[in-house]
Motif scaffolding. Sequence first.
Motif, PDB file in Angstrom:
ATOM      1  N   ASP A 226     -10.327  -1.327  90.926  1.00  0.00           N
ATOM      2  CA  ASP A 226      -8.989  -1.734  90.506  1.00  0.00           C
ATOM      3  C   ASP A 226      -7.905  -1.217  91.452  1.00  0.00           C
ATOM      4  O   ASP A 226      -7.954  -0.053  91.884  1.00  0.00           O
ATOM      5  CB  ASP A 226      -8.746  -1.152  89.099  1.00  0.00           C
TER       6      ASP A 226
ATOM      7  N   ARG B  43     -16.063  -3.491  90.455  1.00  0.00           N
ATOM      8  CA  ARG B  43     -14.835  -4.114  90.924  1.00  0.00           C
ATOM      9  C   ARG B  43     -13.822  -2.970  90.884  1.00  0.00           C
ATOM     10  O   ARG B  43     -13.611  -2.349  89.838  1.00  0.00           O
ATOM     11  CB  ARG B  43     -14.466  -5.263  89.993  1.00  0.00           C
TER      12      ARG B  43
ATOM     13  N   HIS C 173      -7.680 -12.154  84.766  1.00  0.00           N
ATOM     14  CA  HIS C 173      -6.952 -11.787  83.552  1.00  0.00           C
ATOM     15  C   HIS C 173      -5.503 -11.394  83.826  1.00  0.00           C
ATOM     16  O   HIS C 173      -4.799 -10.986  82.902  1.00  0.00           O
ATOM     17  CB  HIS C 173      -7.683 -10.629  82.859  1.00  0.00           C
ATOM     18  N   ASP C 174      -5.077 -11.492  85.092  1.00  0.00           N
ATOM     19  CA  ASP C 174      -3.695 -11.144  85.445  1.00  0.00           C
ATOM     20  C   ASP C 174      -2.868 -12.335  85.904  1.00  0.00           C
ATOM     21  O   ASP C 174      -1.660 -12.180  86.138  1.00  0.00           O
ATOM     22  CB  ASP C 174      -3.694 -10.123  86.596  1.00  0.00           C
TER      23      ASP C 174
ATOM     24  N   PHE D 272       5.250  -2.406  86.535  1.00  0.00           N
ATOM     25  CA  PHE D 272       5.523  -2.985  85.215  1.00  0.00           C
ATOM     26  C   PHE D 272       6.979  -2.803  84.781  1.00  0.00           C
ATOM     27  O   PHE D 272       7.298  -2.904  83.600  1.00  0.00           O
ATOM     28  CB  PHE D 272       4.580  -2.376  84.175  1.00  0.00           C
TER      29      PHE D 272
ATOM     30  N   ARG E  28       0.796 -11.105  80.514  1.00  0.00           N
ATOM     31  CA  ARG E  28      -0.478 -11.729  80.836  1.00  0.00           C
ATOM     32  C   ARG E  28      -1.269 -12.140  79.593  1.00  0.00           C
ATOM     33  O   ARG E  28      -2.398 -12.631  79.708  1.00  0.00           O
ATOM     34  CB  ARG E  28      -1.286 -10.757  81.711  1.00  0.00           C
TER      35      ARG E  28
ATOM     36  N   TYR F 292       2.007   2.158  87.782  1.00  0.00           N
ATOM     37  CA  TYR F 292       2.070   1.227  86.653  1.00  0.00           C
ATOM     38  C   TYR F 292       2.863   1.888  85.512  1.00  0.00           C
ATOM     39  O   TYR F 292       3.941   2.410  85.756  1.00  0.00           O
ATOM     40  CB  TYR F 292       0.652   0.788  86.264  1.00  0.00           C
TER      41      TYR F 292
ATOM     42  N   GLU G  36     -10.026  -4.848  94.571  1.00  0.00           N
ATOM     43  CA  GLU G  36      -8.856  -5.627  94.176  1.00  0.00           C
ATOM     44  C   GLU G  36      -7.656  -5.166  94.983  1.00  0.00           C
ATOM     45  O   GLU G  36      -7.118  -4.079  94.756  1.00  0.00           O
ATOM     46  CB  GLU G  36      -8.537  -5.454  92.688  1.00  0.00           C
TER      47      GLU G  36
ATOM     48  N   GLN H  13       0.113   5.759  82.662  1.00  0.00           N
ATOM     49  CA  GLN H  13      -0.940   5.626  83.680  1.00  0.00           C
ATOM     50  C   GLN H  13      -0.591   6.461  84.924  1.00  0.00           C
ATOM     51  O   GLN H  13      -0.336   5.907  85.999  1.00  0.00           O
ATOM     52  CB  GLN H  13      -1.100   4.153  84.086  1.00  0.00           C
TER      53      GLN H  13
ATOM     54  N   HIS I  12      -5.410   5.607  88.861  1.00  0.00           N
ATOM     55  CA  HIS I  12      -4.687   6.312  87.809  1.00  0.00           C
ATOM     56  C   HIS I  12      -5.618   6.564  86.636  1.00  0.00           C
ATOM     57  O   HIS I  12      -6.693   5.970  86.556  1.00  0.00           O
ATOM     58  CB  HIS I  12      -3.479   5.480  87.355  1.00  0.00           C
TER      59      HIS I  12
ATOM     60  N   ASP J  98      -2.607  -0.119  78.531  1.00  0.00           N
ATOM     61  CA  ASP J  98      -2.776  -1.261  79.428  1.00  0.00           C
ATOM     62  C   ASP J  98      -4.172  -1.856  79.215  1.00  0.00           C
ATOM     63  O   ASP J  98      -4.851  -2.247  80.148  1.00  0.00           O
ATOM     64  CB  ASP J  98      -2.570  -0.826  80.894  1.00  0.00           C
TER      65      ASP J  98
ATOM     66  N   TYR K  14      -7.104  -0.306  81.179  1.00  0.00           N
ATOM     67  CA  TYR K  14      -6.798   0.146  82.540  1.00  0.00           C
ATOM     68  C   TYR K  14      -6.059   1.487  82.504  1.00  0.00           C
ATOM     69  O   TYR K  14      -5.468   1.912  83.483  1.00  0.00           O
ATOM     70  CB  TYR K  14      -6.034  -0.923  83.318  1.00  0.00           C
TER      71      TYR K  14
ATOM     72  N   ARG L 240      -5.276 -14.271  78.467  1.00  0.00           N
ATOM     73  CA  ARG L 240      -6.288 -13.348  77.950  1.00  0.00           C
ATOM     74  C   ARG L 240      -6.720 -13.691  76.529  1.00  0.00           C
ATOM     75  O   ARG L 240      -7.305 -12.863  75.842  1.00  0.00           O
ATOM     76  CB  ARG L 240      -5.711 -11.920  77.952  1.00  0.00           C
TER      77      ARG L 240
HETATM   78  C1  NOJ Z   1      -5.002  -4.543  88.011  1.00  0.00           C
HETATM   79  C2  NOJ Z   1      -5.635  -4.996  86.731  1.00  0.00           C
HETATM   80  O1  NOJ Z   1      -6.335  -6.189  86.953  1.00  0.00           O
HETATM   81  C3  NOJ Z   1      -4.521  -5.123  85.733  1.00  0.00           C
HETATM   82  O2  NOJ Z   1      -4.928  -5.785  84.572  1.00  0.00           O
HETATM   83  C4  NOJ Z   1      -4.003  -3.747  85.446  1.00  0.00           C
HETATM   84  O3  NOJ Z   1      -2.888  -3.830  84.578  1.00  0.00           O
HETATM   85  C5  NOJ Z   1      -3.562  -3.038  86.732  1.00  0.00           C
HETATM   86  N1  NOJ Z   1      -4.487  -3.220  87.814  1.00  0.00           N
HETATM   87  C6  NOJ Z   1      -3.417  -1.563  86.511  1.00  0.00           C
HETATM   88  O4  NOJ Z   1      -4.664  -0.960  86.354  1.00  0.00           O
END
Ligand code: NOJ
Length: 527
Positions: free
Chosen positions: A205, A203, A329-330, A150, A390, A169, A268, A173, A108, A65, A68, A394
């Motif tokens: 996650d 930040r 980025h999402d 996902f 996404r 996810y 987030e 992960q 994770h 990912d 991530y 990106r």
């Molecule tokens: C949020 C992140 O911004 C995203 O890019 C990621 O795939 C998921 N969390 C899982 O970590």
Amino acid sequence: MAENSHTVPWWQNGIIYQVYPRSFQDTNGDGIGDLNGILSRLDHFVHLGIDAIWIAPIYPSPMADFGYDVADHCAVDPIFGTLADFDRLVAAAQARGLRIILDFVPNHTSDRHPWFTESRVSRDSTKRDWYIWRDPGPDGGPPNNWLSEFGGPAWTFHPATGQYYYHAYLPQQPDLNWRNVDVRAAMLDVLRFWFERGVAGFRVDAIHHLFEDEQLRDNPSNPDWHDWMSPARRVLRTHTMDQPEVHAAIAEMRKVADAYGDRLMIGEAYLPFDRLMAYYGVDLTGFQLPFNFELIHTPWQPTAVAALVAAYEAALPQGAWPNWVLGNHDRARVASRLGPEQARVAAMLLLTLRGTPTIYQGEELGMENVPIPLDRVQDPWERNVPGFGRDPVRTPMPWTAEPGGGFTSGHPWLPLGADLATANAAAQEVDPRSMLALYRALLRLRRAEPALAIGKFFPVAATEEVFAYERRHGERRLLVVLNMSGERSEICVDEAVILLSTHLDREKEAVSRRLFLRPNEGCVAQL
Ligand code: NOJ
């Protein structure tokens, strides 16, 4: 003492810029951005006028990912460079008055993290309880109906030990078990490791996923699900998201941060305001900035945006500081959601609202989503659930018109936009009306005007076309008028002097009685 820009914490007065490191600047020709690339572009941040750079994950990772999925929290992936490169970046940034914020991924790890490889060895492993392992359900299937963000089930079976593990996810992960005190201690140590190296904040996650229901109750089905929605939304995340225990864990993170002085914790959490506000914590001991994503989701109409701002301001706990973002980025890029003309109006909104703005890399160039041919798809989400990927948001920064966009001398990991020849930073640099010029002018104005940075917010009007508000600090009163339509419009004012138009051609214009706006124009005027 009256508040001024020197008496508030830096992150209230400041502007944050998100770097997605794979796509920012490559320096070794492998087609993937790196830390030395960020270092080589410090001028870009300085000329823009930002205060802090949040860099998405740079840790060693199998990249299932794209970072991530962390395999080692206290190192740098060789794709991005070395720890020494990182230290150099922090020092060079500091020397230019810039702070570095990192991404902290507590929910994770990678399935290749040594903690997980040990955890799956046997049911008696000392790390077994570091993750969420459960016996199969009565039918031998997953323990319950929880779904992965996902696509597919959120449980993966491990035949060797006969149990399932949970992952919000990807199966790569696995979720950490934050009810385990050793997990908490180890993860808080990760924060300390980076704070010691001079990181200004994190930040954090996917914080709303940190805990799941201990009784593993099934999630209820979602009566509002439609087939255009993500399959994960077939169920409501009642038992997998926003669980009460999360707040104590956030307070622990914040305590670690506070021990280092003026550090910043951003969370987030994609939640409605009534749930999000709890992430400021009891007596503001949680995140200083729980990300406010609502501008991404709210219809682009003056009345809707005005109602959003009012609802957010009203929901903020006493003393809590607001924040705004247009993208990340999402999520689809703002210039693609609203069109290039309204993206300029959105930039003025972002940079004149009350609250810390975060700019996502490329927004300052008006970057749009880039269509990705099937054979270049990278995002696992796109592979699992076509249409949700996404990658388009990106793609690499277009610095110049050269092949590779000045981003790389090699083959870029994702394609650059087809409009590279004209839509690049170098071309915008010499165009006094470019998006880049507008962003710089807006940041300059925000820095020069405490009314914009820290002043009070007063709504003025929301019509079919126009959203208008005032920002005030002491005697200073600034009026922001945004024409969110493609029609000409106007607003009544007594006497005013325009300080900035999104068209960058009306500075110092005096207006009286009426301020006329061209289609898609926003103005800041001094009253
Ligand atoms: C949020 C992140 O911004 C995203 O890019 C990621 O795939 C998921 N969390 C899982 O970590």
